[in-house]
Design an enzyme around this catalytic site. Structure first.
Site, PDB file in Angstrom:
ATOM      1  N   CYS A 256       0.837  -1.437  -0.049  1.00 12.32           N
ATOM      2  CA  CYS A 256       0.051  -0.013  -0.063  1.00 12.32           C
ATOM      3  C   CYS A 256       0.864   1.212  -0.098  1.00 12.32           C
ATOM      4  CB  CYS A 256      -0.976   0.044   1.197  1.00 12.32           C
ATOM      5  SG  CYS A 256      -1.993  -1.589   1.256  1.00 12.32           S
TER       6      CYS A 256
HETATM    7  C1  UGA Z   1      -1.277   0.399   5.553  1.00 11.67           C
HETATM    8  C2  UGA Z   1      -2.081   1.311   6.425  1.00 11.67           C
HETATM    9  O1  UGA Z   1      -1.403   1.479   8.065  1.00 11.67           O
HETATM   10  C3  UGA Z   1      -3.442   1.234   6.524  1.00 11.67           C
HETATM   11  O2  UGA Z   1      -4.239   1.729   7.189  1.00 11.67           O
HETATM   12  C4  UGA Z   1      -3.971   0.827   5.110  1.00 11.67           C
HETATM   13  O3  UGA Z   1      -5.534   0.408   5.055  1.00 11.67           O
HETATM   14  C5  UGA Z   1      -3.216  -0.051   4.222  1.00 11.67           C
HETATM   15  O4  UGA Z   1      -1.974   0.397   4.227  1.00 11.67           O
HETATM   16  C6  UGA Z   1      -3.772  -0.168   2.882  1.00 11.67           C
HETATM   17  O5  UGA Z   1      -3.874   0.992   1.999  1.00 11.67           O
HETATM   18  O6  UGA Z   1      -4.560  -1.267   2.618  1.00 11.67           O
HETATM   19  P1  UGA Z   1      -0.016  -1.996   5.884  1.00 11.67           P
HETATM   20  O7  UGA Z   1       0.392  -2.034   4.402  1.00 11.67           O
HETATM   21  O8  UGA Z   1      -0.878  -3.360   6.305  1.00 11.67           O
HETATM   22  O9  UGA Z   1      -1.164  -0.833   6.089  1.00 11.67           O
HETATM   23  O10 UGA Z   1       1.127  -1.672   7.033  1.00 11.67           O
HETATM   24  P2  UGA Z   1       1.527  -0.867   7.931  1.00 11.67           P
HETATM   25  O11 UGA Z   1       1.254  -1.539   9.369  1.00 11.67           O
HETATM   26  O12 UGA Z   1       0.989   0.416   7.808  1.00 11.67           O
HETATM   27  O13 UGA Z   1       3.088  -0.681   7.716  1.00 11.67           O
HETATM   28  C7  UGA Z   1       3.479  -0.217   6.466  1.00 11.67           C
HETATM   29  C8  UGA Z   1       5.027  -0.332   6.607  1.00 11.67           C
HETATM   30  O14 UGA Z   1       5.452   0.749   7.378  1.00 11.67           O
HETATM   31  C9  UGA Z   1       5.685  -1.546   6.975  1.00 11.67           C
HETATM   32  O15 UGA Z   1       6.821  -1.735   6.179  1.00 11.67           O
HETATM   33  C10 UGA Z   1       5.914  -1.131   8.374  1.00 11.67           C
HETATM   34  O16 UGA Z   1       7.050  -1.812   9.036  1.00 11.67           O
HETATM   35  C11 UGA Z   1       6.390   0.344   8.288  1.00 11.67           C
HETATM   36  N1  UGA Z   1       6.386   1.263   9.519  1.00 11.67           N
HETATM   37  C12 UGA Z   1       4.921   1.412  10.244  1.00 11.67           C
HETATM   38  C13 UGA Z   1       7.397   1.829   9.962  1.00 11.67           C
HETATM   39  O17 UGA Z   1       8.408   1.651   9.566  1.00 11.67           O
HETATM   40  N2  UGA Z   1       7.354   2.568  10.977  1.00 11.67           N
HETATM   41  C14 UGA Z   1       6.080   2.625  11.882  1.00 11.67           C
HETATM   42  O18 UGA Z   1       6.236   3.430  12.809  1.00 11.67           O
HETATM   43  C15 UGA Z   1       5.070   2.075  11.332  1.00 11.67           C
END
Ligand code: UGA
Length: 422
Positions: A256
């Site tokens: 995403c």
């Molecule tokens: C993300 C959004 O959080 C959801 O709200 C959204 O619905 C979804 O995309 C989508 O569009 O379908 P997701 O891709 O499951 O969800 O993953 P996240 O938990 O948001 O993490 C995304 C990336 O950011 C990961 O690689 C994670 O490791 C990284 N991240 C996240 C960080 O490096 N630091 C953080 O503090 C949070």
């Protein structure tokens, strides 16, 4: 429910669990078969049990044609993927194809509400979905209902969302959707179609920006010799900032953030806007993983012939999804520097092997660490957070550990040459 990927299937199961009658269709027959057999084609906490329950109770039917899906339905959710084209723009092809086959299967005169749940660039519902349905002279209404589910906790998110955004084409559509979500207690925002489409992109773009900001701040902290922990705590105490999504690391991946920010930048540029900040977010994310390599090199010097354990191959913990995982550039860079890379992930090993076959994927953390000169922790699996110095010292040839997600406890790393981003 049309399209049974992580969003479609989870939403289908949640609607069925909330006592709706759901007919679920996907163009891939192997996917339909797996789901029909009670097995989700991807890992999502709690989903398998919930799926089996709604199948048993006959609230969810997996159907083999679009016509069967339509027959008894009055609301159609489109949950098909919106992948990137080579230039970063959103590929509206799969959505268009799904709407065409929906129109072809729609043989009766029944008025239906078509709801776009796929993530689409503002305006897409009006310019792609509407003309096809109008061209087929169908009695339809239109809505946009973006999802905000996080992989790994998608079912919880679908059962108890923190907000519902409804983009509608008129009051009757609003009434139908409010009735569908009647048991959900959270704020409901009603807008027009393209505003709802925009809210989805704005949310992901902001969250990706927050992560990129955390990465930049952590890199600056490192340059100043300050630990990021207290800075994070300190800025997070300001309610306008809040500490969530400010954990630095090797960059964001997944299906995403990278895709959606690229699509928004490309679509914005196409319309004459200059989304400089979001371009910088992508550029920052592109190179952030290099920090983990630099830390390894600071400890080990030349990586030629060194054995490196790569812990966590999925794009984050609690998922088997390897799309745009930062483990790919990390592994490829290590390999190009002559290192031997041994990878481990609780779920994503087989999928990762197909992407980077040169990495030897093993079945446990201990096997990955055995004889290693260095280790990089790439995904925030909870099980990894429990690792201590003992685990590393017992197995590694030289105990150099780079925590690429800041989940290990530095106080438990005595005797380890322990480095973190920031
Ligand atoms: C993300 C959004 O959080 C959801 O709200 C959204 O619905 C979804 O995309 C989508 O569009 O379908 P997701 O891709 O499951 O969800 O993953 P996240 O938990 O948001 O993490 C995304 C990336 O950011 C990961 O690689 C994670 O490791 C990284 N991240 C996240 C960080 O490096 N630091 C953080 O503090 C949070």
């Amino acid at each position: 429910m049309v399209g049974l990927g992580p969003v479609g299937l989870t939403t289908a199961v949640a609607f069925a669990a909330q006592r709706n009658q759901v007919f679920a269709f996907d163009i891939e027959s192997s996917r339909r078969k797996e789901i029909l057999g009670g097995k989700p084609p991807f890992h999502e906490k709690g989903l398998e049990a919930a799926l089996r329950k709604v199948l048993r109770e006959k609230r969810l039917s997996v159907v083999h044609t679009m016509s069967e899906a339509l027959r008894s339905s009055s609301i159609v959710f489109l949950c098909v993927g919106t992948p990137s084209k080579a230039d970063g723009r959103m590929d509206e092809g799969p959505l268009g194809e799904a709407v065409k086959s929906l129109a072809a299967a729609w043989q009766d005169a029944k008025r239906r509400l078509v709801v776009v749940k796929s993530t689409v660039i503002p305006g897409t519902t009006d310019t792609v979905v509407r003309p096809i349905l109008e061209g087929a002279k169908l009695p339809f209404r239109l809505a946009v209902n973006p999802e905000f589910l996080q992989e790994g906790r998608a079912l919880e998110g679908a059962m108890a969302p923190d907000r519902i955004v409804l983009g509608i084409d008129g009051p009757e559509t609003g009434r139908v959707l409010r009735a569908l979500y009647r048991s959900t207690k959270c704020p409901v925002l009603v807008t027009d179609l393209r505003t709802a489409e925009a809210i989805k992109y704005a949310t992901n773009a902001f969250l990706a920006t927050k992560v990129a900001f955390a990465n930049e701040l952590a890199n600056l902290c490192q340059a100043f010799g300050i630990s990021y922990d207290d800075v994070h705590h300190g800025i997070g105490l300001d309610p306008r900032v809040n500490p969530r999504f400010l954990v630095p690391g090797v960059g964001f991946g997944g299906s995403c953030f990278p895709k959606d920010v690229r699509a928004l930048v490309a679509a914005g540029r196409h319309r004459g806007a200059e989304p400089r900040l979001l371009e910088a977010v992508l550029a920052q994310n592109e190179v952030q993983y290099m920090r983990s390599i630099a830390l390894l090199e600071e400890e080990l010097g030349n990586l030629q012939g060194k054995r490196i354990a790569l812990l966590g191959l999925a794009f984050k913990g609690d998922t088997d999804d390897v799309r745009e995982t930062r483990a790919i550039p990390i592994a490829r860079t290590l390999l190009s520097k002559g290192a031997v890379v041994v990878g481990y992930d609780p779920l994503a090993g087989p999928a990762f092997s197909r992407l980077v076959p040169e990495v030897k994927v093993v079945g446990s953390v201990t096997e990955a660490l055995e004889g290693a000169n260095g280790a990089v922790l790439q995904a925030d699996w909870r099980a990894f957070a429990r690792l201590t110095a003992k685990d590393f010292l017992a197995a590694m040839a030289t105990p150099v550990v780079v925590d690429g997600r800041r989940i290990l406890n530095p106080k438990k790393m005595r005797g380890v040459r322990f480095r973190r981003i920031g």
